[in-house]
Design an enzyme around this catalytic site. Sequence first.
Site, PDB file in Angstrom:
ATOM      1  N   ARG J  90       0.815  -1.209   0.000  1.00  0.00           N
ATOM      2  CA  ARG J  90       0.000   0.000   0.000  1.00  0.00           C
ATOM      3  C   ARG J  90       0.856   1.269   0.000  1.00  0.00           C
ATOM      4  NH1 ARG J  90      -2.485  -3.742  -1.118  1.00  0.00           N
ATOM      5  NH2 ARG J  90      -4.704  -4.159  -0.827  1.00  0.00           N
ATOM      6  N   GLU J  93       1.684   1.814  -3.480  1.00  0.00           N
ATOM      7  CA  GLU J  93       0.500   2.293  -4.206  1.00  0.00           C
ATOM      8  C   GLU J  93       0.235   3.775  -3.921  1.00  0.00           C
ATOM      9  OE1 GLU J  93      -2.811  -0.462  -4.565  1.00  0.00           O
ATOM     10  OE2 GLU J  93      -4.160   1.158  -3.981  1.00  0.00           O
ATOM     11  N   SER J 116      13.214  15.301   3.933  1.00  0.00           N
ATOM     12  CA  SER J 116      14.258  14.345   4.331  1.00  0.00           C
ATOM     13  C   SER J 116      13.629  13.055   4.845  1.00  0.00           C
ATOM     14  CB  SER J 116      15.132  14.945   5.426  1.00  0.00           C
ATOM     15  OG  SER J 116      16.136  14.026   5.809  1.00  0.00           O
TER      16      SER J 116
END
Lengths: 149, 149, 149, 149, 149, 149, 149, 149, 149, 149
Positions: J90, J93, J116
């Site tokens: 996920r 995704e 960062s």
Amino acid sequence: MMDKQAMKQAILSAKKSKSLRWDQIAQEIGMAPVWTATCCLGEASATQEIAQKLTAVLDLGDDVADALMECPTKGEWLARSIPNDPMLYRFYEILSVFGPGIKDCVQEEFGDGIMSAIDFTVDVEREENPKGDRVKIVMNGKFLPYMRW
Amino acid sequence: MMDKQAMKQAILSAKKSKSLRWDQIAQEIGMAPVWTATCCLGEASATQEIAQKLTAVLDLGDDVADALMECPTKGEWLARSIPNDPMLYRFYEILSVFGPGIKDCVQEEFGDGIMSAIDFTVDVEREENPKGDRVKIVMNGKFLPYMRW
Amino acid sequence: MMDKQAMKQAILSAKKSKSLRWDQIAQEIGMAPVWTATCCLGEASATQEIAQKLTAVLDLGDDVADALMECPTKGEWLARSIPNDPMLYRFYEILSVFGPGIKDCVQEEFGDGIMSAIDFTVDVEREENPKGDRVKIVMNGKFLPYMRW
Amino acid sequence: MMDKQAMKQAILSAKKSKSLRWDQIAQEIGMAPVWTATCCLGEASATQEIAQKLTAVLDLGDDVADALMECPTKGEWLARSIPNDPMLYRFYEILSVFGPGIKDCVQEEFGDGIMSAIDFTVDVEREENPKGDRVKIVMNGKFLPYMRW
Amino acid sequence: MMDKQAMKQAILSAKKSKSLRWDQIAQEIGMAPVWTATCCLGEASATQEIAQKLTAVLDLGDDVADALMECPTKGEWLARSIPNDPMLYRFYEILSVFGPGIKDCVQEEFGDGIMSAIDFTVDVEREENPKGDRVKIVMNGKFLPYMRW
Amino acid sequence: MMDKQAMKQAILSAKKSKSLRWDQIAQEIGMAPVWTATCCLGEASATQEIAQKLTAVLDLGDDVADALMECPTKGEWLARSIPNDPMLYRFYEILSVFGPGIKDCVQEEFGDGIMSAIDFTVDVEREENPKGDRVKIVMNGKFLPYMRW
Amino acid sequence: MMDKQAMKQAILSAKKSKSLRWDQIAQEIGMAPVWTATCCLGEASATQEIAQKLTAVLDLGDDVADALMECPTKGEWLARSIPNDPMLYRFYEILSVFGPGIKDCVQEEFGDGIMSAIDFTVDVEREENPKGDRVKIVMNGKFLPYMRW
Amino acid sequence: MMDKQAMKQAILSAKKSKSLRWDQIAQEIGMAPVWTATCCLGEASATQEIAQKLTAVLDLGDDVADALMECPTKGEWLARSIPNDPMLYRFYEILSVFGPGIKDCVQEEFGDGIMSAIDFTVDVEREENPKGDRVKIVMNGKFLPYMRW
Amino acid sequence: MMDKQAMKQAILSAKKSKSLRWDQIAQEIGMAPVWTATCCLGEASATQEIAQKLTAVLDLGDDVADALMECPTKGEWLARSIPNDPMLYRFYEILSVFGPGIKDCVQEEFGDGIMSAIDFTVDVEREENPKGDRVKIVMNGKFLPYMRW
Amino acid sequence: MMDKQAMKQAILSAKKSKSLRWDQIAQEIGMAPVWTATCCLGEASATQEIAQKLTAVLDLGDDVADALMECPTKGEWLARSIPNDPMLYRFYEILSVFGPGIKDCVQEEFGDGIMSAIDFTVDVEREENPKGDRVKIVMNGKFLPYMRW
């Protein structure tokens, strides 16, 4: 016959038990720290003289010295094309972002060819800076012009 | 709205017709040659002031200046994970062979963290040498320690 | 400003309409056939003198000569890591099967280092043979020993 | 039943303890050094006669001779599509830069077909040169024309 | 100068407007259907005689004939390592499942070597069968034994 | 519970110590050589009857027979998308060069669908030829038309 | 000669201007919605009868009908091995998580073989559910047992 | 602490020695066969109650029950992006050929979103058919609409 | 019919000529900035109401509104598995370094399941900090427990 | 010398036998749960003080404490470019769908640079919700502007 992997483990164990840093070992054997680390990690080969000094500093045997002198198959640690470790990845990122600019500047100055990665040294320094110290990496490689024949 | 690809072509054409090198353009605008090339090739963004100087030097219009100021999506030129061009490949080879040694030396000195590739400069110099001149590349990045929270 | 792709098309068209082979063009300009083909296909750069001779032989203009002199980004034709064309693939196969044996023989003779692919020539010859003629490919590259520093 | 991997280790150990180079072993068995190394590294198969000579030279047993005679599954050492070791990578680079030029020169001379990598020999020589000795690699493969049926 | 891609489009259009199948065209020119299709799709090269017959059958011009005679860079249609089209994928699946068994049977019979894919023909036939007709594919390639030198 | 890998090793050892070829084993059990090899290498599954015949011929135990009857996860030997071994690679090359032509010929004859690789046999034969014997590979798969629903 | 890409664009435009859904078009031509969409997107081929009905419904010409009847090279939309689109990716995820369990259950019931993806249908339904409606996908493929020969 | 790999081996051995099929085990524990197989193969986690029932059926110990309850890192068996096993590959092929059509039909009906692969069940059935029995796979996942925020 | 690529160009041009930032556009239409940018870049779909507001703000036509409402095939911009752009790469790096720790913490709290990326929002904020301002990214997704059936 | 892999196993065993969750361990040592898990899984390094606290809580020895303090090579668990585990996927995704929108919003606010991933924290929280609890992930990284030099 000790292979490079076993040699590396033996050296890292000895180094740890003696609490030595690469730059300390390097000073003992009269070489640069990055080269010393590279050789001990199995990515470069030592001369007989260096191999003996190294094993003397680390109290290791002739099998380690022999293994240090072998020509390695280099780069096998890099199992994937792109390294995941952030410190190592940054070199890939530098290539991605600054590679084309560096190539153009080098070739405008020197003509068609490359910076050698064989006839080559690389050194690391700390640069003190009030906003946070900086890592300075100096690469130095012979320019090799392409032959035209 | 001019994109980075069209901007790059416009700049390279102007640069060629004026017979300018990156270091000459860089000097005109008061920046370093590698950065100047990187920005003109579309891998970095310029401030308004720099964009105006650059387009003035090259006799280019506001559309080019605007495009120079856009934040680029960087590294898209690298269509494959490993670059084929020999000059560019050498940086990948340096990572393959010397990466682990450099990482160890940096982290023994600075602790767990990385050399920044953002708060970072890289410069190229010619080092004269009777056996063949050498390319010296100096990278300089702020050390960033990993947070522990 | 003509790019290498357009230059290559212009040269291939002129070469075809004049019914010239690479070895004939090479002889006209005093260079080797493989180098001549490599340069005209956009994988090497010419000196001004060679560029002028080449465009004279092929009745092509200054834009082609200029493009011939540019430093190319090499190897971009190889869109996939492993080439599919059988003639090109055989070089990959030779590396797969004979690479380790060649490496060992070279490094036993010369020590740790590489055969340069820059300070390098490659030539192709027909070797007549009653059982079927043979292709002889001679590669010749300077040995570069690894620096130890 | 000894596999190729164990065979290779046995041979490399014996070779090292006897301080033999591939060219010395090759001379003893009347074969070429690159082929001898390739076979001992497990990328080629020996005839019974050669296998017996090889194990005699190295004082090794019948299990090694048997393993030398097996048809290997070749090229499995090449775990990634593109080899990282610099000496091995140079062959990939030669393919990237000079492959198309070689293909064109071969096919203009011989027609549509390939240089065989099976009916094929490859030899390595040192070429002395005051500017630094050179590696000469001679490949020799039968030309195979494509059938049209 | 017509390239293979344009040639292929011209042939497919002519073939469609004349409602010809590959086996019909093949019969006209006296060649096999798979070879004829392969050549017209740009993966093989024709002799002058075949090229003239082919363009006569299809009412196409000399530019098509010229393009048919060029040596192609083969296999470029295969943009990914593994083809997605189910009919094409089945050949990859056959290699995955039956490849090792075929290799062993061939090498036990012939010794160490390969079936040539150059000195090679492949034909397709319909085999009638009450449970559903079958596709019969006959591959026929010269055995090439590995040289030992 | 013996897995396919151990089963394969047990069979290869027994086969070697009895000096049997796949075609000899195949004849003993009444099956084809390529199928027999494929099953013993772990890429197909045997019926109980075949498993018992196979282990009888090779003097192996019930654990091997059980393992022969398991449904394998096929194709796992192919660690990379493209096989490096030259004999195996040729099937990939045939797909690269002749795949599109075969697909067109099959689909012009049979309509949209595929040659099954499941309801499928493949056999290998030696074809004697004065210019060098040839390998004949006959693939035979049921044509499966695509459903339209 | 219209190719599948142009055909798809023509159909999608007509479909949009007529405000038709795939299930409406499917009903008009007497086929299932998923098949209808698949065919119009260029991943399946139509019979002449279906092609005429489809173009009648969408007021498109014979060139579209012809293109609908061509056998496509399937799966080319999937440019990367793993699809990024979340709806499409879920099928890959289902294979990753549930693939081995499905394989075992199918093969315990049917023996060694596969579910055909050619003699195959797939349908989509909405299942009403108070906690949120559900997508029901029914795949139905002929079981194909592996031949043993 | 037993890991999922050891757990899987223990379960497969017990299952084999008791001659149980997944559907029989599933019935004993009151779950579906595909889920039961998936959990035992290490791709799903059990509740304590299910874990106890499973180990009771198979006469296995608490270490197996504990391992069954761990959240797995799923999908690691899929070492390559595209599975080679033909039964598993068919799911990839279904995605390649029918994926876009399914996506369109689902999203025309439900709007922008996906079928969940988490709030999801999958079942396998045998469908008897005189032309050869068929595999019916029913997937059922909650539709998840994309949030707009 | 305008596709998502043309829609995106139209929106970016209008946005630039009006000197609007995503957060300004977002405020006008009453949505969040990240969602607004995502939708305008073609990775999400709008309702009719949002599409009309968006095109009103940007003075664009109905073709843009229509295109905004289409369900996109998402993630196609990511041409390579790993993004090269440093800002985008950092999300990949976060997954590499912190992914396993996050997974463990989530699953210890919630059980076996996932954080939805569909029923999901993500927002970006500036956090002022004397040592340098910080980027705060808040992701919020429904926990979806795995079904056991 | 204990490596990170052995350290991780030792910690996970102790954690399990003491029935501790990461958030409980974290509270004992005064650090955040995600960082604690990350460090114990071998993707971060501890200070001496933290290492001692951690091993005290878990009753582990100095070898574990030493291993906790080593700088890890991070990200090696991610054997493939794209993770298969659904919870981990996920994040990939999210990058695919929302990455470009996030990048634009961050860079419009902060200018050209990155968030960062080193000077960075990430925390996980449960957000109660009557429709199903939600996972809230808060990332917080220093903005790093690109240097122009």
